[in-house]
Design an enzyme around this catalytic site. Sequence first.
Site, short mmCIF file in Angstrom:
data_model
loop_
_atom_site.label_atom_id
_atom_site.label_comp_id
_atom_site.label_asym_id
_atom_site.label_seq_id
_atom_site.Cartn_x
_atom_site.Cartn_y
_atom_site.Cartn_z
N GLU A 1 10.52 0.07 74.90
CA GLU A 1 9.16 0.61 76.17
C GLU A 1 11.19 1.65 76.42
O GLU A 1 11.61 1.43 77.28
CB GLU A 1 9.66 -0.71 76.73
CG GLU A 1 8.67 -2.11 76.01
CD GLU A 1 7.85 -1.38 75.51
OE1 GLU A 1 7.33 -0.41 76.31
OE2 GLU A 1 6.50 -2.17 76.17
N CYS B 1 9.47 2.53 85.00
CA CYS B 1 9.53 3.24 83.46
C CYS B 1 8.25 4.03 84.36
O CYS B 1 7.14 4.65 84.32
CB CYS B 1 9.62 2.25 82.69
SG CYS B 1 8.52 0.68 83.11
#
Length: 469
Positions: A243, A277
Amino acid sequence: METYDALLASITPTTGETRTIFDPATGTAVGHAPVHTVEDLESAIAAARAAQPAWAALGHDARSAALLKAADAVERSAEELAQLLSREQGKPLNGPNARFEVGACAAWLRAAAGTPLEPETVVDDGETRAELHYRPIGVVGAIGPWNWPMMITIWQIAPALRMGNAVVVKPSEYTPLSVLALAKVLNEELPEGLLTVVSGGRDVGARLAEHPAIGKVMFTGSTATGKAIIKSSADTVKSLTLELGGNDAGIVLPDADPKAIAEGLFWGAFINTGQTCAALKRLYVHDSLYEAVCAELTAVAAAMPMGNGLDEANVLGPLQNKAQYDVVARLVDAARGSGARILLGGNPDTEQPGYFYPTTLVADIDNSNPLVAEEQFGPALPIIRYSTVDEAVTMANALDVGLGASVWSSNLDGARKVAARLEAGTVWINKHGAVDPRIPFGGAKQSGYGLEFGVEGLKALGVPQIING
Ligand code: NAD
């Protein structure tokens, strides 16, 4: 744990080298983290290997029961954990911040425990019978960032444990205390050796990624580190879930209602003071409502209090570290220097302690400006004007990352058609960045590969095995 002091004392080393961790809001000491080495990593891996077979042998139901107890333990210590997270990471207690993050830890543990995963019959035609099962991997390495240190650790370890693995965690050097405290609480309910935090530097992370006894690495962090991990995992052919960084675009379509979407846009971009993120990092707004969206967003943003996270009134905090503060300051200065219009902020008070950068909105900015093209990972949002939807889609897809994206509109069908054209792992409509333990989450392009959450997330922590016959 009964008190904050008791929790902190329980993770403070009494021997060995330590490092002082400072509060990014005040510069005062929060506590002392151990400085673990690759030798400590070896001990943690040995303990994990010893503990894993018995854990795997318990089976899904007993492991899920233990995870539910671990979720209860997190809730029992929720306020102490949130206090420590707020001091170390900087995020406020209130708003979608520290208390929210600790609550999410319990929620994701329960979801990992409660998601059914039955063997799948893939063929059964009278002649051939084949079933797909998922066996434990063994020992999983979990390497995490500093922005949501507790929640991301849980995202990595909860499915790993549920699937019968042991886990060795390497937290960010910036936020080791939060992860050590979380693991301390979880370990009240887990067998010895199954979950260990090794609070070391990049050398420890790199060794974890290449270690022959580690079967899989769950990594969340920057794209650059993700690429290093791919390389160091190659010799042992490890499975990876990556990720990585993003630079999420949001597109406001001509039929959107500026007032109705302003608060959603704000939190999409500024959750955790932009250090997220899958935050909205580039906003594309149609000509016809550009000034209205700028005005409504400025009104919402100007009213959101920023300051010390322990003050209950605040909903925005400091940048977590000086390096990230410098990135944000550099990008906003470059935007201003290029002639972009600063609608709000951009004027940090360099006299006050802490890494506070004010909420900043930048209009009339070119799509090639560094504040648009680079991931700012902080409280500064560029707002780019467009005149056709094709042009907006092209600009949104132009970068080599694709974690999330969003479309803002009063017409759901129209928004879904635009969503399908965006190169991103998730496209939200009239919201941005909302994660849900039932819904798979992962990146496209250089934002990484592999899915977390839901049954897909469980499968990613097992070794698929076909039983044919
Ligand atoms: P980072 O890549 O600098 O560090 C992450 C972790 O990797 C740290 O624990 C670090 O010690 C470790 N590490 C560094 N070098 C290593 C190596 N060679 N081998 C193994 N481990 C190593 O990231 P960061 O600055 O902590 O986090 C910010 C970045 O993370 C942003 O780009 C953000 O977008 C991304 N992020 C992504 C997600 C997501 O779900 N996609 C979530 C949060 C953050």
